[in-house]
Design a protein around this motif. Sequence first.
Motif, mmCIF file in Angstrom:
data_model
loop_
_atom_site.group_PDB
_atom_site.id
_atom_site.type_symbol
_atom_site.label_atom_id
_atom_site.label_comp_id
_atom_site.label_asym_id
_atom_site.label_seq_id
_atom_site.Cartn_x
_atom_site.Cartn_y
_atom_site.Cartn_z
ATOM 1 N N ASP A 5 -4.222 -16.146 12.160
ATOM 2 C CA ASP A 5 -3.401 -16.537 13.234
ATOM 3 C C ASP A 5 -2.993 -17.812 13.051
ATOM 4 O O ASP A 5 -4.049 -18.829 13.264
ATOM 5 C CB ASP A 5 -3.886 -16.039 14.492
ATOM 6 C CG ASP A 5 -2.929 -16.264 15.441
ATOM 7 O OD1 ASP A 5 -2.997 -17.672 16.156
ATOM 8 O OD2 ASP A 5 -2.391 -15.365 16.166
ATOM 9 N N LYS A 6 -1.850 -18.238 12.832
ATOM 10 C CA LYS A 6 -1.338 -19.650 12.527
ATOM 11 C C LYS A 6 -1.582 -20.471 13.796
ATOM 12 O O LYS A 6 -1.997 -21.561 13.947
ATOM 13 C CB LYS A 6 0.173 -19.557 12.237
ATOM 14 C CG LYS A 6 0.734 -21.048 11.959
ATOM 15 C CD LYS A 6 1.948 -21.103 11.676
ATOM 16 C CE LYS A 6 2.808 -22.315 11.721
ATOM 17 N NZ LYS A 6 4.138 -22.422 11.259
ATOM 18 N N THR A 7 -1.217 -19.853 15.053
ATOM 19 C CA THR A 7 -1.751 -20.643 16.174
ATOM 20 C C THR A 7 -3.076 -20.994 16.547
ATOM 21 O O THR A 7 -3.359 -21.935 16.903
ATOM 22 C CB THR A 7 -1.001 -19.734 17.464
ATOM 23 O OG1 THR A 7 0.511 -19.470 17.321
ATOM 24 C CG2 THR A 7 -1.048 -20.371 18.617
ATOM 25 N N LEU A 8 -3.851 -20.022 16.232
ATOM 26 C CA LEU A 8 -5.097 -20.312 16.557
ATOM 27 C C LEU A 8 -5.807 -21.468 15.443
ATOM 28 O O LEU A 8 -6.625 -21.991 15.829
ATOM 29 C CB LEU A 8 -6.031 -18.962 16.519
ATOM 30 C CG LEU A 8 -7.671 -19.146 16.688
ATOM 31 C CD1 LEU A 8 -7.731 -19.645 18.124
ATOM 32 C CD2 LEU A 8 -8.245 -17.362 16.561
ATOM 33 N N ALA A 9 -5.306 -21.086 14.190
ATOM 34 C CA ALA A 9 -5.473 -22.170 13.099
ATOM 35 C C ALA A 9 -5.183 -23.314 13.568
ATOM 36 O O ALA A 9 -6.080 -24.356 13.343
ATOM 37 C CB ALA A 9 -5.019 -21.761 11.683
ATOM 38 N N GLU A 10 -4.109 -23.649 13.868
ATOM 39 C CA GLU A 10 -3.562 -25.028 14.358
ATOM 40 C C GLU A 10 -4.570 -25.779 15.543
ATOM 41 O O GLU A 10 -4.889 -26.544 15.501
ATOM 42 C CB GLU A 10 -2.072 -24.904 14.895
ATOM 43 C CG GLU A 10 -1.672 -26.258 15.184
ATOM 44 C CD GLU A 10 -0.124 -26.241 15.939
ATOM 45 O OE1 GLU A 10 0.467 -27.154 15.452
ATOM 46 O OE2 GLU A 10 0.523 -25.163 16.104
#
Length: 80
Positions: A5-10
Motif C-alpha cells: 500500500d503506497k499510502t501506508l508505505a509513505e
Amino acid sequence: MLIKDKTLAEVMLKKQLKASRQLQQDLIDIRNQISEQEYIEYRRATGYIVAEIFEKIIKPICQDHPELTPTELKVALTDN
C-alpha cells in the motif's frame, strides 16, 4: 515487496526517516556528556541501528515505491 500500500508505505517511510534523524541528533546531544570511549561505543551502536533502518526498511520502501524517495536519498540509493 515490504509494504504494498503506497499510502501506508509513505507514512512508514516518513516515520523511519524521522527515527533515523532523531538517533543522529541524539549523538550530537550526548557528545559532551559522556567520555570519549562511551561516545565511540554509543556512536557505533547508533550507526548500526541507523544502517539497519536504512537497509531493511527505508531502502526497500524506496525501491518498491521510487516516487516516494526523498531527493536527498536518491544518490545513496543509486550507489547501493
